[in-house]
Design a protein around this motif. Structure first.
Motif, PDB file in Angstrom:
ATOM      1  N   ASP A  27     -14.318  44.215  12.718  1.00  5.64           N
ATOM      2  CA  ASP A  27     -15.552  44.374  11.953  1.00  5.64           C
ATOM      3  C   ASP A  27     -16.272  43.036  11.781  1.00  5.64           C
ATOM      4  O   ASP A  27     -17.494  42.960  11.930  1.00  5.64           O
ATOM      5  CB  ASP A  27     -15.252  44.996  10.594  1.00  5.64           C
ATOM      6  N   LYS A  30     -17.759  42.002  15.109  1.00  6.08           N
ATOM      7  CA  LYS A  30     -18.910  42.837  15.437  1.00  6.08           C
ATOM      8  C   LYS A  30     -20.169  42.368  14.707  1.00  6.08           C
ATOM      9  O   LYS A  30     -21.260  42.419  15.249  1.00  6.08           O
ATOM     10  CB  LYS A  30     -18.586  44.285  15.047  1.00  6.08           C
ATOM     11  N   ARG A  31     -19.994  41.860  13.504  1.00  6.39           N
ATOM     12  CA  ARG A  31     -21.128  41.409  12.699  1.00  6.39           C
ATOM     13  C   ARG A  31     -21.442  39.916  12.874  1.00  6.39           C
ATOM     14  O   ARG A  31     -22.433  39.439  12.350  1.00  6.39           O
ATOM     15  CB  ARG A  31     -20.845  41.659  11.219  1.00  6.39           C
TER      16      ARG A  31
END
Length: 98
Positions: A27, A30-31
């Motif tokens: 996560d 991904k960001r």
């Protein structure tokens, strides 16, 4: 029947942190701005692979401990929740960074 479940606690003690680290790392990757230049279908593959590498690096001592508990001999490692930290310390002392 007791031997069937030998190493079960150590397996759970490895699997949950490993998966948690992997999901959080994925996560965050991904960001992150580091992965921003990646486009298309290759981005999730690279992010997933990087997250798996991070999870392995962080939880490797638990994986080694799990393996030692499952393949133990007499009077070596114990698969009890109160002995997990002692097992990790023993692995580090016996096989850690030299």
């Amino acid at each position: 029947p007791k031997d069937v479940f030998e190493g079960y606690f150590s397996n759970v003690a490895f699997a949950f942190p490993h998966d948690a680290v992997k999901f959080v790392a994925y996560d965050l990757l991904k960001r992150s701005a580091v992965m921003a230049p990646l486009h298309g279908s290759a981005a999730p593959i690279i992010e997933g692979a990087a997250a798996a590498v991070i999870a392995e690096l962080v939880t490797s001592p638990l994986d080694v401990t799990r393996t030692r508990v499952m393949s133990k001999g007499f009077d070596e490692y114990t698969d009890r929740p109160d002995q997990l930290l002692g097992n990790v310390v023993r692995v580090y002392k016996d096989e850690g960074i030299k």
